[in-house]
Each structure stands twice: as structure tokens, then as C-alpha cells.
Enzyme design. Structure first.
Site, PDB file in Angstrom:
ATOM      1  N   TYR A   9       0.873  -1.175   0.000  1.00  0.00           N
ATOM      2  CA  TYR A   9       0.000   0.000   0.000  1.00  0.00           C
ATOM      3  C   TYR A   9       0.910   1.225   0.000  1.00  0.00           C
ATOM      4  O   TYR A   9       1.688   1.402   0.932  1.00  0.00           O
ATOM      5  CB  TYR A   9      -0.873   0.034   1.259  1.00  0.00           C
ATOM      6  CG  TYR A   9      -1.959  -1.023   1.322  1.00  0.00           C
ATOM      7  CD1 TYR A   9      -1.691  -2.318   1.761  1.00  0.00           C
ATOM      8  CD2 TYR A   9      -3.270  -0.723   0.958  1.00  0.00           C
ATOM      9  CE1 TYR A   9      -2.688  -3.284   1.833  1.00  0.00           C
ATOM     10  CE2 TYR A   9      -4.281  -1.684   1.027  1.00  0.00           C
ATOM     11  CZ  TYR A   9      -3.973  -2.960   1.456  1.00  0.00           C
ATOM     12  OH  TYR A   9      -4.977  -3.911   1.520  1.00  0.00           O
ATOM     13  N   TYR A  66      -6.711  -4.830  10.355  1.00  0.00           N
ATOM     14  CA  TYR A  66      -6.514  -5.383   9.011  1.00  0.00           C
ATOM     15  C   TYR A  66      -6.832  -6.882   8.970  1.00  0.00           C
ATOM     16  O   TYR A  66      -7.468  -7.360   8.029  1.00  0.00           O
ATOM     17  CB  TYR A  66      -5.071  -5.128   8.543  1.00  0.00           C
ATOM     18  CG  TYR A  66      -4.885  -5.406   7.069  1.00  0.00           C
ATOM     19  CD1 TYR A  66      -5.226  -4.451   6.109  1.00  0.00           C
ATOM     20  CD2 TYR A  66      -4.403  -6.644   6.623  1.00  0.00           C
ATOM     21  CE1 TYR A  66      -5.089  -4.711   4.756  1.00  0.00           C
ATOM     22  CE2 TYR A  66      -4.258  -6.907   5.272  1.00  0.00           C
ATOM     23  CZ  TYR A  66      -4.605  -5.936   4.344  1.00  0.00           C
ATOM     24  OH  TYR A  66      -4.479  -6.203   2.999  1.00  0.00           O
ATOM     25  N   LYS A 111     -12.108  -4.423   3.358  1.00  0.00           N
ATOM     26  CA  LYS A 111     -13.104  -4.832   4.365  1.00  0.00           C
ATOM     27  C   LYS A 111     -14.485  -5.198   3.808  1.00  0.00           C
ATOM     28  O   LYS A 111     -15.269  -5.853   4.499  1.00  0.00           O
ATOM     29  CB  LYS A 111     -13.284  -3.703   5.398  1.00  0.00           C
ATOM     30  CG  LYS A 111     -12.119  -3.535   6.321  1.00  0.00           C
ATOM     31  CD  LYS A 111     -12.057  -4.658   7.339  1.00  0.00           C
ATOM     32  CE  LYS A 111     -10.681  -4.858   7.919  1.00  0.00           C
ATOM     33  NZ  LYS A 111     -10.031  -6.110   7.607  1.00  0.00           N
TER      34      LYS A 111
HETATM   35  P1  FAD Z   1     -22.640  -7.698  -4.103  1.00  0.00           P
HETATM   36  O1  FAD Z   1     -21.360  -8.386  -4.355  1.00  0.00           O
HETATM   37  O2  FAD Z   1     -22.839  -6.346  -4.686  1.00  0.00           O
HETATM   38  O3  FAD Z   1     -23.809  -8.661  -4.579  1.00  0.00           O
HETATM   39  C1  FAD Z   1     -25.155  -8.211  -4.726  1.00  0.00           C
HETATM   40  C2  FAD Z   1     -25.867  -9.066  -5.745  1.00  0.00           C
HETATM   41  O4  FAD Z   1     -27.229  -8.666  -5.839  1.00  0.00           O
HETATM   42  C3  FAD Z   1     -25.278  -8.928  -7.142  1.00  0.00           C
HETATM   43  O5  FAD Z   1     -24.996 -10.197  -7.671  1.00  0.00           O
HETATM   44  C4  FAD Z   1     -26.351  -8.187  -7.925  1.00  0.00           C
HETATM   45  O6  FAD Z   1     -26.393  -8.569  -9.294  1.00  0.00           O
HETATM   46  C5  FAD Z   1     -27.621  -8.597  -7.198  1.00  0.00           C
HETATM   47  N1  FAD Z   1     -28.719  -7.641  -7.312  1.00  0.00           N
HETATM   48  C6  FAD Z   1     -28.665  -6.289  -7.320  1.00  0.00           C
HETATM   49  N2  FAD Z   1     -29.883  -5.750  -7.436  1.00  0.00           N
HETATM   50  C7  FAD Z   1     -30.749  -6.780  -7.499  1.00  0.00           C
HETATM   51  C8  FAD Z   1     -32.153  -6.870  -7.620  1.00  0.00           C
HETATM   52  N3  FAD Z   1     -32.919  -5.759  -7.708  1.00  0.00           N
HETATM   53  N4  FAD Z   1     -32.725  -8.078  -7.672  1.00  0.00           N
HETATM   54  C9  FAD Z   1     -31.959  -9.211  -7.582  1.00  0.00           C
HETATM   55  N5  FAD Z   1     -30.631  -9.188  -7.472  1.00  0.00           N
HETATM   56  C10 FAD Z   1     -30.017  -7.990  -7.421  1.00  0.00           C
HETATM   57  N6  FAD Z   1     -13.870  -6.397  -0.039  1.00  0.00           N
HETATM   58  C11 FAD Z   1     -13.018  -7.102   0.759  1.00  0.00           C
HETATM   59  O7  FAD Z   1     -13.461  -7.629   1.787  1.00  0.00           O
HETATM   60  N7  FAD Z   1     -11.679  -7.256   0.464  1.00  0.00           N
HETATM   61  C12 FAD Z   1     -11.139  -6.679  -0.657  1.00  0.00           C
HETATM   62  O8  FAD Z   1      -9.956  -6.893  -0.926  1.00  0.00           O
HETATM   63  C13 FAD Z   1     -12.003  -5.885  -1.499  1.00  0.00           C
HETATM   64  N8  FAD Z   1     -11.538  -5.291  -2.615  1.00  0.00           N
HETATM   65  C14 FAD Z   1     -12.412  -4.621  -3.445  1.00  0.00           C
HETATM   66  C15 FAD Z   1     -11.882  -4.016  -4.583  1.00  0.00           C
HETATM   67  C16 FAD Z   1     -12.752  -3.312  -5.434  1.00  0.00           C
HETATM   68  C17 FAD Z   1     -12.175  -2.651  -6.644  1.00  0.00           C
HETATM   69  C18 FAD Z   1     -14.153  -3.243  -5.164  1.00  0.00           C
HETATM   70  C19 FAD Z   1     -15.079  -2.511  -6.104  1.00  0.00           C
HETATM   71  C20 FAD Z   1     -14.665  -3.850  -4.030  1.00  0.00           C
HETATM   72  C21 FAD Z   1     -13.806  -4.521  -3.158  1.00  0.00           C
HETATM   73  N9  FAD Z   1     -14.283  -5.128  -1.998  1.00  0.00           N
HETATM   74  C22 FAD Z   1     -13.410  -5.796  -1.157  1.00  0.00           C
HETATM   75  C23 FAD Z   1     -15.722  -5.045  -1.658  1.00  0.00           C
HETATM   76  C24 FAD Z   1     -16.515  -6.298  -2.002  1.00  0.00           C
HETATM   77  O9  FAD Z   1     -16.337  -6.637  -3.347  1.00  0.00           O
HETATM   78  C25 FAD Z   1     -18.016  -6.087  -1.706  1.00  0.00           C
HETATM   79  O10 FAD Z   1     -18.140  -5.563  -0.420  1.00  0.00           O
HETATM   80  C26 FAD Z   1     -18.819  -7.396  -1.812  1.00  0.00           C
HETATM   81  O11 FAD Z   1     -19.023  -7.750  -3.159  1.00  0.00           O
HETATM   82  C27 FAD Z   1     -20.190  -7.290  -1.124  1.00  0.00           C
HETATM   83  O12 FAD Z   1     -20.916  -8.468  -1.315  1.00  0.00           O
HETATM   84  P2  FAD Z   1     -22.510  -8.456  -1.309  1.00  0.00           P
HETATM   85  O13 FAD Z   1     -22.919  -9.866  -1.535  1.00  0.00           O
HETATM   86  O14 FAD Z   1     -22.999  -7.742  -0.119  1.00  0.00           O
HETATM   87  O15 FAD Z   1     -22.922  -7.534  -2.551  1.00  0.00           O
HETATM   88  C1  DHB Z   2      -7.354  -5.974  -3.141  1.00  0.00           C
HETATM   89  C2  DHB Z   2      -8.312  -4.997  -3.006  1.00  0.00           C
HETATM   90  C3  DHB Z   2      -8.277  -4.169  -1.923  1.00  0.00           C
HETATM   91  O1  DHB Z   2      -9.202  -3.239  -1.757  1.00  0.00           O
HETATM   92  C4  DHB Z   2      -7.293  -4.282  -0.958  1.00  0.00           C
HETATM   93  O2  DHB Z   2      -7.264  -3.430   0.094  1.00  0.00           O
HETATM   94  C5  DHB Z   2      -6.352  -5.266  -1.081  1.00  0.00           C
HETATM   95  C6  DHB Z   2      -6.403  -6.115  -2.185  1.00  0.00           C
HETATM   96  C7  DHB Z   2      -7.384  -6.871  -4.322  1.00  0.00           C
HETATM   97  O3  DHB Z   2      -8.264  -6.718  -5.170  1.00  0.00           O
HETATM   98  O4  DHB Z   2      -6.507  -7.733  -4.428  1.00  0.00           O
END
Ligand code: FAD
Ligand code: DHB
Length: 392
Positions: free
Chosen positions: A200, A384, A296
Site C-alpha cells: 500500500y 486489518y 473490508k
Molecule cells: P454484491 O457483491 O454487490 O452482490 C449483490 C448481488 O445482488 C449482485 O450479484 C447483484 O447482481 C444482485 N442484485 C442487485 N440488485 C438486485 C435486484 N434488484 N434483484 C436481484 N438481485 C439484485 N472487499 C473485501 O473484503 N476485500 C477486498 O480486498 C475488497 N476489494 C475490493 C476491490 C474493489 C475494486 C471493489 C469494487 C470492491 C472490493 N471489496 C473488497 C468489496 C466487495 O467486493 C463487496 O463488499 C462485496 O461484493 C459485497 O458483497 P454483497 O454480496 O454484499 O454484494
Molecule cells: C485488493 C483490493 C483491496 O481493496 C485491498 O485493500 C487489497 C487487495 C485486491 O483486489 O486484491
């Protein structure tokens, strides 16, 4: 059609909840708007806490995770192109695991389908109705045909843009939000990771992160402005900017290559309180968003599943609704600590457009303090690797 729990959203939180409920013979149906391929193709989280691993183990999907996930005992932080290590293992006796969200969803889909679980993909116009009354139901369309499922509870696992939070009357919820004036541009490339642990980096041009998925798949991010477009960043420009921001040793040894995915994500902190309205429960990104800096988001979605699953289990198996009633309070206590940590990581590592020379000195001294104080490193490390879940 009738079931006990309708789960809206088949992302990681919805799939995990479905699988855990099915293991306790609690009937449920998952309604997912997108196709399975679409859900599995979304490249997002990469770092899993031990609590998340334990929940996946409980769901019976730890085999591939144990074989293919990478245990990381530390992370590197850098400022002014100079890096130092936070020894997570030594400071907390815990580690994190690098295993992609794409793989987590693949594993969950596979086991749910194999065990005849109920996931309805490409469900359109999903709408929870009569939530809080005896005859709650959810309507949706599939292949143009209207469907209705009667249920006891609705779990809103449908992410930030989903429908579940939106059906709650506005006067019954409080929303807390911070929008950051920048985004992350991320790429995936079939190249070996620059280092065996994540880096980072705080740099005068902005934040950078070096992460990975496996020995030949790297994930890199750089902070960009909100109006930046992916098209403006060809691979050459991306690699040049990344090298500029990483510690010197890393930028000298990094192996670059063609990117196979490139996307921009905005950063925000968001919490909706409470996390339920009668018998509609919000889970994961549907209830809260963290900027990705602390890794997170997915981990918080899993701890919400832990609290909701235990509440539902007690309700159905022991006829006790106490934990279900306390779901929001219990989940929010952990959520806010992760909101704080992610906000802190974000403000410490990014360049803000309005940043003054005073703010710059504060960031530098925060990082210098971290480099030299075990107490400060311990605070970072225990957040972390993931704060503990409250026991039942
Ligand atoms: P989502 O993954 O958003 O799933 C929601 C689902 O609901 C989707 O499949 C969607 O299609 C569906 N849906 C939406 N609307 C409707 C509807 N009206 N009807 C039916 N279905 C619907 N988190 C970490 O813990 N560690 C990491 O390293 C990390 N890195 C990340 C990096 C990036 C670039 C990003 C963008 C996010 C990152 N996150 C990370 C966050 C993590 O990806 C999300 O917090 C996680 O996907 C949340 O899961 P969820 O199941 O709550 O929601
Ligand atoms: C990744 C994403 C993150 O947000 C992070 O803090 C560490 C790793 C990843 O996509 O690998």
C-alpha cells in the site's frame, strides 16, 4: 410457491447465507438479477479475514481455498517511495488469505447447485412486499412470466444499488455517508506479483496498491480523479504511473505485461441504520459500503451473514427470536469499526484535491509514527486481519 427465507441477490453474501440455511434445513430461495457467469466474472475483493475463512469452512467450501489461497503474514506500507513491513503474524498471531471473490462465488454456486439449492438467476423486477406483515411475499419476473413467493423473512443481499434498502420508508432509516473525491483504477495482468506480500503506497501523485491473485496473476490499483476514464489509461501510461508511486525496489523489479481487465471504481463510505425493517434484513453492501483501501467490504458482508444466520437458526431451531431482533445492533457495532478503519486507511494513503502542506505533513508524520511504533502498528494490524465476531 412458499419458502421460509427469500434472499434477494446472489452475490457472495446471498450465496453464503443460502448455503448455511440449507445446511440447517431452513428452506430458502435466492433471486439474482444477473446470470451466474456475470456474477462470477466480477473482479472485486482479494483479501479474506480468518473469520471469513471460518464461515466458508462452515459452508463446506474450504477445499479449494485451502489448496489455492495464499496466506499472508504481513503487508508492506510505503511513503516517499520507501517501504516498511507490518508483521501481521507477529503483532496479532493471525494472517490474511489472498483468494479472489470470483473464486468464492464460483465455489458457493457449485456447492449450492450440487446440493439442489434454489438459485433463480436472471430474475427481473424483484420486489419485496408486505414486509413486516404475516403475508410477506416477493414478486419477480422470469422469462416474462410473473412469479410470487410467500415467505417469513426477506434477506436483502442485493448490494448498494439493489431494491431491498429502497423499499424501506425513508423516515425509518438514517443514512451516514462520505463520498471521496477520487476513484481507483484497477488492472489485472498475467504477470508474476511484484512482491510476495501486498504493498500500500502513499505518493505525492496519489495512492497505489500492488496485490495479486496467484503466482502469475497480479492486481494493481492507482488512485485517479473522479472524471478519469478507463480509455484515457492505456497499459503503458498505467505501468509508468504505478512505477512512479511504488517503493523504488518494487518499481525497479516489477514485470509488466498486457492488462486483461481494467476498471474504475468510485470510493465511498455509507451506512444505513437500522439494518432491518420488520422482517426485511439488509446484509453486506446493501446496508453499508466502505472504500476498498482496508479490504473490508466482502469481509463485512460475511460477518453480517454470521449474525443473521445465527439469528434465523435460533428462530427456526429453538423458537427464540432474541438474536434476530438484535441483528442490526450486533452487526452495526462491527460495521462501524470497519467503516472507521477503512476511512482511516483512505485518508492516510490518498491525496485529496484540497490537500494543504499542513495535511501533507500530518500524513507523513502518521506514516513515520507507524514505521517506528509497535503500538501504532498493532492498531493497524488487528483491524486489518479482522476484528472478532461477537459470540453466540
Ligand atoms: P454484491 O457483491 O454487490 O452482490 C449483490 C448481488 O445482488 C449482485 O450479484 C447483484 O447482481 C444482485 N442484485 C442487485 N440488485 C438486485 C435486484 N434488484 N434483484 C436481484 N438481485 C439484485 N472487499 C473485501 O473484503 N476485500 C477486498 O480486498 C475488497 N476489494 C475490493 C476491490 C474493489 C475494486 C471493489 C469494487 C470492491 C472490493 N471489496 C473488497 C468489496 C466487495 O467486493 C463487496 O463488499 C462485496 O461484493 C459485497 O458483497 P454483497 O454480496 O454484499 O454484494
Ligand atoms: C485488493 C483490493 C483491496 O481493496 C485491498 O485493500 C487489497 C487487495 C485486491 O483486489 O486484491
Amino acid at each position: 410457491m412458499r419458502t421460509k427465507v427469500v434472499i434477494i441477490g446472489g452475490g457472495p453474501s446471498g450465496l453464503l447465507l443460502s448455503r448455511l440455511l440449507s445446511l440447517e434445513n431452513i428452506d430458502n430461495v435466492v433471486l439474482e438479477k444477473q446470470s451466474r457467469e456475470h456474477v462470477q466474472g466480477r473482479i472485486r475483493a482479494g483479501v479474506l479475514e480468518n473469520g471469513t475463512i471460518e464461515m466458508l469452512r462452515l459452508a463446506g467450501v474450504s477445499k479449494r481455498l485451502d489448496n489455492e489461497g495464499f496466506k499472508h503474514n504481513g503487508i508492506e506500507l510505503s511513503f516517499k517511495n520507501h517501504g516498511f513491513r507490518i508483521d501481521l503474524k507477529k503483532l496479532t498471531d493471525k494472517h490474511v488469505t489472498v483468494y479472489g471473490q470470483t473464486e468464492v462465488t464460483k465455489d458457493l454456486y457449485e456447492i449450492i447447485e450440487k446440493e439442489n439449492g434454489n438459485i433463480i438467476n436472471c430474475a427481473e423486477d424483484v420486489l419485496p412486499q408486505n414486509v413486516g406483515e404475516i403475508n410477506s411475499f416477493v414478486t419477480f419476473k422470469k422469462n416474462g412470466i410473473e412469479n410470487k413467493i410467500m415467505c417469513d423473512f426477506v434477506a436483502g443481499c442485493d448490494g448498494y444499488h439493489g431494491i431491498s434498502r429502497k423499499v424501506i420508508p425513508e423516515n425509518l432509516i438514517n443514512v451516514f455517508e462520505r463520498i471521496y473525491p477520487f476513484g481507483w483504477l484497477g488492472i489485472l495482468s498475467e504477470t508474476p506479483p511484484v512482491k510476495e506480500e501486498l504493498i500500500y503506497a502513499n505518493h505525492g501523485n496519489g495512492f497505489a496498491l500492488a496485490s495479486m491473485r496467484n503466482n502469475n496473476l497480479s492486481r494493481y490499483y492507482i488512485q485517479t480523479s473522479l472524471d478519469d476514464r478507463v480509455e484515457a489509461w492505456d497499459d503503458k501510461r498505467f505501468w509508468e504511473e504505478l512505477k512512479r508511486r511504488l517503493p523504488i525496489e518494487a518499481s525497479e523489479s516489477i514485470i509488466t505485461g498486457r492488462s486483461i481487465e481494467k476498471s474504475i471504481a468510485p470510493l465511498r463510505s455509507f451506512v444505513c441504520e437500522p439494518m432491518n425493517w420488520n422482517n426485511l434484513f439488509l446484509v453486506g453492501d446493501a446496508a453499508h459500503i466502505v472504500p476498498p483501501t482496508g479490504a473490508k467490504g466482502l469481509n463485512l458482508a460475511v460477518s453480517d451473514v454470521y449474525y443473521l444466520f445465527n439469528g434465523l437458526k435460533k428462530y427456526y431451531l429453538f423458537n427464540d427470536d432474541k438474536d434476530l431482533k438484535n441483528y442490526s445492533t450486533k452487526a452495526l457495532s462491527r460495521v462501524w469499526k470497519a467503516i472507521r478503519f477503512s476511512w482511516w486507511m483512505t485518508t492516510t494513503f490518498h491525496k485529496f484535491p484540497e490537500q494543504t502542506s499542513f495535511d501533507q505533513r500530518i500524513q507523513d508524520s502518521e506514516l513515520e509514527y507507524l514505521e517506528n511504533s509497535i503500538a501504532s502498528q498493532t492498531v493497524l494490524a488487528e483491524n486489518y486481519v479482522g476484528l472478532p465476531y461477537e459470540e453466540f
